[in-house]
Design a protein around this motif. Structure first.
Motif, PDB file in Angstrom:
ATOM      1  N   ASP A   1      26.844  40.549  49.067  1.00  0.00           N
ATOM      2  CA  ASP A   1      26.584  40.925  50.347  1.00  0.00           C
ATOM      3  C   ASP A   1      27.528  42.479  49.564  1.00  0.00           C
ATOM      4  O   ASP A   1      27.308  43.136  50.702  1.00  0.00           O
ATOM      5  N   ALA A   2      28.787  42.071  49.514  1.00  0.00           N
ATOM      6  CA  ALA A   2      30.087  43.424  49.159  1.00  0.00           C
ATOM      7  C   ALA A   2      29.936  43.375  47.861  1.00  0.00           C
ATOM      8  O   ALA A   2      30.393  45.236  47.659  1.00  0.00           O
ATOM      9  N   GLY A   3      28.746  43.822  47.140  1.00  0.00           N
ATOM     10  CA  GLY A   3      28.781  44.415  45.344  1.00  0.00           C
ATOM     11  C   GLY A   3      29.795  44.236  44.390  1.00  0.00           C
ATOM     12  O   GLY A   3      29.558  45.392  43.860  1.00  0.00           O
ATOM     13  N   VAL A   4      30.075  43.118  44.831  1.00  0.00           N
ATOM     14  CA  VAL A   4      31.707  42.623  43.985  1.00  0.00           C
ATOM     15  C   VAL A   4      30.634  42.612  42.335  1.00  0.00           C
ATOM     16  O   VAL A   4      30.063  41.596  42.006  1.00  0.00           O
ATOM     17  N   GLU A   5      30.526  43.642  41.539  1.00  0.00           N
ATOM     18  CA  GLU A   5      30.360  44.262  40.229  1.00  0.00           C
ATOM     19  C   GLU A   5      30.956  42.989  39.048  1.00  0.00           C
ATOM     20  O   GLU A   5      30.329  42.607  38.269  1.00  0.00           O
ATOM     21  N   GLU A   6      32.131  42.214  39.494  1.00  0.00           N
ATOM     22  CA  GLU A   6      32.453  41.768  38.263  1.00  0.00           C
ATOM     23  C   GLU A   6      32.175  40.139  38.223  1.00  0.00           C
ATOM     24  O   GLU A   6      31.801  40.001  36.924  1.00  0.00           O
ATOM     25  N   ALA A   7      31.458  40.267  39.492  1.00  0.00           N
ATOM     26  CA  ALA A   7      30.243  38.690  39.060  1.00  0.00           C
ATOM     27  C   ALA A   7      29.411  38.745  37.798  1.00  0.00           C
ATOM     28  O   ALA A   7      29.280  37.342  37.609  1.00  0.00           O
ATOM     29  N   ALA A   8      29.208  39.775  37.647  1.00  0.00           N
ATOM     30  CA  ALA A   8      28.094  39.808  36.579  1.00  0.00           C
ATOM     31  C   ALA A   8      29.179  39.523  34.837  1.00  0.00           C
ATOM     32  O   ALA A   8      27.642  38.963  34.722  1.00  0.00           O
ATOM     33  N   GLY A   9      29.938  39.567  35.148  1.00  0.00           N
ATOM     34  CA  GLY A   9      30.551  39.573  33.904  1.00  0.00           C
ATOM     35  C   GLY A   9      30.439  38.178  33.179  1.00  0.00           C
ATOM     36  O   GLY A   9      31.356  37.562  31.969  1.00  0.00           O
ATOM     37  N   PHE A  10      30.505  37.477  34.168  1.00  0.00           N
ATOM     38  CA  PHE A  10      30.915  35.840  33.835  1.00  0.00           C
ATOM     39  C   PHE A  10      29.399  35.271  33.284  1.00  0.00           C
ATOM     40  O   PHE A  10      28.461  35.351  33.530  1.00  0.00           O
ATOM     41  N   ASP A  11      29.924  34.423  31.517  1.00  0.00           N
ATOM     42  CA  ASP A  11      28.595  33.924  31.797  1.00  0.00           C
ATOM     43  C   ASP A  11      27.899  32.615  32.212  1.00  0.00           C
ATOM     44  O   ASP A  11      26.697  32.529  31.599  1.00  0.00           O
ATOM     45  N   ALA A  12      28.449  32.629  32.813  1.00  0.00           N
ATOM     46  CA  ALA A  12      27.953  31.058  34.086  1.00  0.00           C
ATOM     47  C   ALA A  12      28.331  30.644  35.420  1.00  0.00           C
ATOM     48  O   ALA A  12      29.632  31.071  35.129  1.00  0.00           O
ATOM     49  N   ILE A  13      27.879  31.212  36.452  1.00  0.00           N
ATOM     50  CA  ILE A  13      28.886  30.713  37.449  1.00  0.00           C
ATOM     51  C   ILE A  13      27.241  29.473  38.437  1.00  0.00           C
ATOM     52  O   ILE A  13      27.146  30.046  38.334  1.00  0.00           O
ATOM     53  N   VAL A  14      28.633  28.327  37.614  1.00  0.00           N
ATOM     54  CA  VAL A  14      27.808  27.018  38.260  1.00  0.00           C
ATOM     55  C   VAL A  14      27.849  26.988  39.791  1.00  0.00           C
ATOM     56  O   VAL A  14      28.575  27.126  40.821  1.00  0.00           O
ATOM     57  N   LEU A  15      26.933  27.036  39.660  1.00  0.00           N
ATOM     58  CA  LEU A  15      26.753  27.118  41.970  1.00  0.00           C
ATOM     59  C   LEU A  15      25.448  25.365  41.903  1.00  0.00           C
ATOM     60  O   LEU A  15      25.633  24.805  41.789  1.00  0.00           O
TER      61      LEU A  15
END
Length: 389
Positions: A164-178
């Motif tokens: 929602d906030a458009g945080v572009e930095e999240a795309a830099g992670f090799d994995a986001i474990v959800l």
């Protein structure tokens, strides 16, 4: 037993980290508690910190006690390390972690353990004032400035807020474990469009965090379906029981297998699909409806951000399907009913729907289903006269 209070600030996380590493090396058992949790004092009392601890216990992960009798999951050094090693093996090797979930819960605590095994120090996002996308972005920039791979762990609500906030930095992670809750299809599609490397996980405190990634068990973990398709798990990641509860331990851990409270199935390619909790199966007019499937049908609607579906007593149907939903815009309730009816049949269409600003939570990403039931029981909508074809 060493009781450590951690409110999400870096100083308290550092204290908890030292205690956990000491426990992994044979030191006193750690009981992590969040002072912001209203039930924390009651949970601490139930864990009886002055009494001897069960053998081979490094950490006790407690419940909040909000849904009944508080219990503490006993985790050994072996289980915690087995989980951390298997996670790195699946994701692509040890790396730098960003801690963005409370460390008093198993998902956050395992970030500390994984970082230790990787020989790195996790970047700690200050959670003392809650999860804020701008704070995540700042912590992400610090994480990504060092050599990778780069990882973080989130719950779906946090992921949704970042998108929602458009945080572009999240795309830099090799994995986001959800983990922590179901991964709705709409959220999945949004994450894919944003180029995020999200890895959905399934697990719980009893399995030392997520032990099934994208439907596939981690190395050393086995999954099977028991009676009534209840999910059962075995492997080195398992807890060895519950604090001061031998009866509950004997009931839940049988011959090296942990009997979860979830119902599942296997897809054609052998991946585990979690349908919902055993006690969330709704028997309405003689038809069994999995609450999780109704939630998925609702959240597939673009106007629905999140949903919780429960069964409520009904004089005609025995139980009626009822839903609390968070929407992004005004949407006619009948449109939501029609969407569920078209996908799952008339029996699954909610006879009661209430739009709320947010769903009550137990912990990070976990909906308080008991609170939702109370909310819906206190808001009695005239049930729809629906024919269950």
């Amino acid at each position: 037993m060493r009781v450590i209070w951690s409110d999400g600030r870096s100083e308290s996380v550092a204290e908890l980290t030292r205690a956990v590493l000491d426990a992994l090396d044979g030191g006193p058992t750690v009981l992590p508690l969040d002072p912001r949790n209203p039930a924390a004092d009651a949970v601490r009392a139930a864990m009886r910190p002055d009494e001897p601890v069960e053998p081979d216990t490094a950490v006790i992960i407690p419940t909040s006690g909000s849904t009944g009798r508080p219990k503490g999951t006993l985790l050994s050094t072996r289980a915690l390390l087995a989980s951390a090693r298997a996670t790195h093996a699946r994701l692509g090797g040890p790396g730098r972690w960003l801690l963005a979930t409370p460390p008093c819960y198993i998902g956050g605590l395992q970030v500390l353990v994984r970082s230790h095994l990787a020989g790195t120090t996790p970047v700690v996002m200050d959670l003392s004032r809650g999860f804020r996308p701008e704070a995540f972005a700042e912590a992400a920039r610090e994480t990504l400035s060092s050599p990778g791979p780069h990882y973080t762990a989130l719950v779906p609500t946090q992921l949704s807020r970042l998108l929602d906030a458009g945080v572009e930095e999240a795309a830099g992670f090799d994995a986001i474990v959800l983990g922590g809750a179901a991964y709705p299809d709409d959220l999945r599609h949004r994450a894919e469009r944003a180029g995020l490397a999200v890895v959905p996980s399934y697990g719980m405190s009893e399995t030392a965090s997520g032990c099934v990634y994208a439907g596939v068990p981690l190395d050393g973990v086995r999954v099977r379906l028991g009676d009534d398709d209840r999910i059962e798990i075995s492997g080195a990641v398992l807890s060895h029981g519950y604090r001061l509860a031998p009866d509950l331990t004997a009931e839940s851990f049988v011959d090296g297998w942990f009997r979860t409270s979830d119902v599942g199935t296997f897809t054609a390619d052998g991946r585990l699909r979690v349908l919902g909790r055993v006690d969330d199966m709704i028997n309405t007019g003689g038809v069994k409806v999995p609450a999780g499937q109704v939630e998925n049908a609702l959240t597939r609607r673009p106007e629905v951000r999140s949903a919780c579906v429960v069964g409520l007593p009904d004089p005609e149907w025995g139980q009626r399907v009822a839903a609390a939903v968070v929407t992004t815009e005004d949407v006619p309730v009948e449109r939501l009913r029609d969407a569920v009816r078209a996908e799952l049949g008339a029996a699954a269409a909610p006879k009661q729907v209430r739009v709320v600003d947010e769903l009550p939570l137990l912990g990070p990403g976990k909906v308080d289903r008991s609170a939702v039931r109370r909310l819906l029981l206190g808001h009695v909508e005239r049930p729809v006269a629906d024919v269950q074809e």
